[in-house]
Write a protein that holds these residues in place. Structure first.
Motif, short mmCIF file in Angstrom:
data_model
loop_
_atom_site.label_atom_id
_atom_site.label_comp_id
_atom_site.label_asym_id
_atom_site.label_seq_id
_atom_site.Cartn_x
_atom_site.Cartn_y
_atom_site.Cartn_z
N ASN A 18 42.27 34.28 34.30
CA ASN A 18 42.60 32.88 34.01
C ASN A 18 43.98 32.73 33.37
O ASN A 18 44.19 31.86 32.52
CB ASN A 18 41.53 32.25 33.12
N GLY B 212 44.11 42.63 45.25
CA GLY B 212 43.28 41.66 45.97
C GLY B 212 43.86 41.27 47.30
O GLY B 212 44.62 42.03 47.92
N SER C 146 45.33 51.10 44.28
CA SER C 146 44.08 50.94 43.54
C SER C 146 42.94 51.52 44.37
O SER C 146 42.92 51.37 45.58
CB SER C 146 43.84 49.44 43.29
C1 LIG Z 1 39.82 37.03 46.27
C2 LIG Z 1 39.96 38.08 45.21
C3 LIG Z 1 39.94 39.43 45.57
C4 LIG Z 1 40.08 40.41 44.59
N1 LIG Z 1 40.05 41.73 44.95
C5 LIG Z 1 40.23 42.70 44.01
C6 LIG Z 1 40.28 44.07 44.37
O1 LIG Z 1 40.15 44.45 45.53
N2 LIG Z 1 40.46 44.99 43.38
C7 LIG Z 1 40.63 44.63 42.06
O2 LIG Z 1 40.83 45.50 41.21
N3 LIG Z 1 40.60 43.32 41.70
C8 LIG Z 1 40.41 42.36 42.64
N4 LIG Z 1 40.40 41.04 42.26
C9 LIG Z 1 40.56 40.69 40.83
C10 LIG Z 1 41.98 40.21 40.51
O3 LIG Z 1 42.94 41.22 40.71
C11 LIG Z 1 42.08 39.69 39.05
O4 LIG Z 1 42.02 40.79 38.16
C12 LIG Z 1 40.97 38.72 38.69
O5 LIG Z 1 40.79 37.78 39.72
C13 LIG Z 1 41.25 37.97 37.38
O6 LIG Z 1 42.50 37.32 37.42
P1 LIG Z 1 42.67 35.76 37.82
O7 LIG Z 1 41.81 34.96 36.92
O8 LIG Z 1 44.14 35.52 37.67
O9 LIG Z 1 42.24 35.62 39.27
C14 LIG Z 1 40.25 40.04 43.23
C15 LIG Z 1 40.27 38.68 42.90
C16 LIG Z 1 40.15 37.70 43.86
C17 LIG Z 1 40.17 36.28 43.44
#
Ligand SMILES: Cc1cc2nc3c(=O)[nH]c(=O)nc-3n(C[C@H](O)[C@H](O)[C@H](O)COP(=O)(O)O)c2cc1C
Length: 383
Positions: free
Chosen positions: A296, A50, A147
């Motif tokens: 989360n 991300g 990725s």
């Molecule tokens: C702003 C943002 C951008 C993200 N971009 C990607 C991405 O480009 N590729 C991907 O596989 N996941 C992406 N994600 C997902 C995160 O890697 C993560 O798997 C997901 O947010 C769940 O985890 P969390 O609840 O800790 O945020 C993104 C998440 C956020 C919040």
């Protein structure tokens, strides 16, 4: 040990040692070691792909903090002429809003609201980032894995081999070395919200065939980051079963809010992910690819919830983005402050949770040591 934990929490809040896993092993006789995509890790906590893995400076900071691994931002595949069938995912958007979100259960959590999608700079710049990650990995400082979002055809269409070939070979060359390229393929929430993902058979075909499409062009160890599709829990299980050709599965990317047109997380996300991983039909006798949990994760206890359902490692995003006042540590980068709370919080941290599981008889010492990996059920344990 609990008094020691209170002292460590206090002093590491001022400065977290980079090799905190060695300290945990010595002091508490707890072995946090695990694996992601077959690679050995000192502990389970990594950063999801991300906006927090866009440049070498962010990687360096995470290496200094002692993070176990980082997934680089998702790049959109291209062929040798630069054509991208998934170009709609390469859009530029910088503004992110970290905000509270109340789950259906009534519990408040955090989510990041953002309209952007994949990598929006040149493919050459992405290859430079892969090389920077490779150098950190070779120096033993941080595992950094690229990725990709590759072409995903409609049911009656062929895969665009030119995109798979050019992108995979270029990444493998940048990765270098003797071993296989480590890679994640992202099935994102915006894809889940797209008309392309209206058709279940189409999604299942992607999961069955994408590993072979990629492997045709380079030796690869592949993780598929599965979406939360807009169907029921039973379909999530079908996806897990269809994706058995990958070495690892990341379960499961954020939910998609159709009204707001944005991806979101918080407790709705972890509730759904944990519920699906609890599905009884997933268990007896089934040998699954290695699992990496996401969604989360904001406490050591939540890491343990994912681990007990099969996840040998976890990848976080939102918890690395909270306002500074949300972390108990007084100093350090956000990654250090987050790790401090995840590992050492005397109430909710990983050490406290593991000691509690020992007290309850769920986990036993072997040769005097508790092993994090013993929590992961056999069928999912990395081999
Ligand atoms: C702003 C943002 C951008 C993200 N971009 C990607 C991405 O480009 N590729 C991907 O596989 N996941 C992406 N994600 C997902 C995160 O890697 C993560 O798997 C997901 O947010 C769940 O985890 P969390 O609840 O800790 O945020 C993104 C998440 C956020 C919040």
């Amino acid at each position: 040990m609990r008094a020691q934990l209170a002292r460590d929490f206090e002093r590491f809040g001022r400065s977290l040692p980079r090799d905190f896993a060695a300290h945990v092993r010595e002091t508490y006789r707890i072995d946090l070691a695990t694996r992601y995509l077959g690679e050995p890790l000192p502990h389970a906590v990594g950063k999801g792909s991300g906006q927090l893995s866009l440049n070498a400076r962010q990687l360096d900071e995470d290496a200094d903090a002692g993070l176990a691994f980082v997934i680089l931002k998702t790049v959109i595949a291209q062929d040798e002429s630069g054509a991208q069938s998934m170009a709609a995912w390469a859009i530029h958007e910088t503004k992110m809003k970290v905000e509270r979100r109340r789950a259906a259960s009534g519990v408040d959590g955090w989510t990041v609201t953002w309209k952007g999608r994949g990598w929006d700079r040149s493919f050459d710049e992405y290859l430079s980032l892969v090389r920077a990650g490779r150098d950190l990995a070779r120096a033993g400082r941080l595992l950094a894995v690229p990725s990709v979002k590759y072409h995903l055809p409609r049911l009656h269409e062929p895969f665009r081999d030119g995109e798979y070939r050019f992108t995979t070979q270029a990444l493998a060359a940048a990765w270098g070395g003797d071993g296989p390229l480590l890679l994640e393929q992202d099935f994102s929430p915006t894809l889940a919200g797209d008309a392309l993902a209206d058709d279940r058979a189409q999604i299942l075909r992607w999961l069955r065939e994408v590993p072979g499409q990629i492997r045709a062009h380079a030796p690869v160890r592949l993780a598929l980051k599965l979406m939360n599709a807009r169907f029921d829990d039973a379909f999530q299980v079908e996806m897990l079963q269809a994706a058995g050709g990958a070495e690892a599965l990341v379960v499961f990317n954020r939910l998609f809010d159709e009204n707001l047109g944005v991806a979101y997380g918080g407790w709705d996300l972890s509730d759904r992910n944990l519920r699906v991983l609890d599905t009884p039909s997933l268990r007896p006798g089934l040998v699954m690819p290695e699992l990496c949990g996401t969604g989360n994760i904001h406490s050591g206890r939540m890491i343990l919830e994912y681990a007990r359902r099969g996840c040998a490692s976890v990848q976080l995003h939102t918890f690395f983005q909270l306002p500074l006042g949300e972390y108990p540590a007084a100093n350090g980068s956000r990654t250090q402050r987050a790790l401090h709370k995840l590992i050492f919080d005397p109430a909710d941290g990983l050490i406290a949770g593991l000691l509690e599981l020992e007290d309850q008889g769920f986990l036993e010492r072997q040769g005097g040591e508790l092993h994090f990996l013993d929590l992961v059920p056999d069928a999912y344990r990395p081999r």
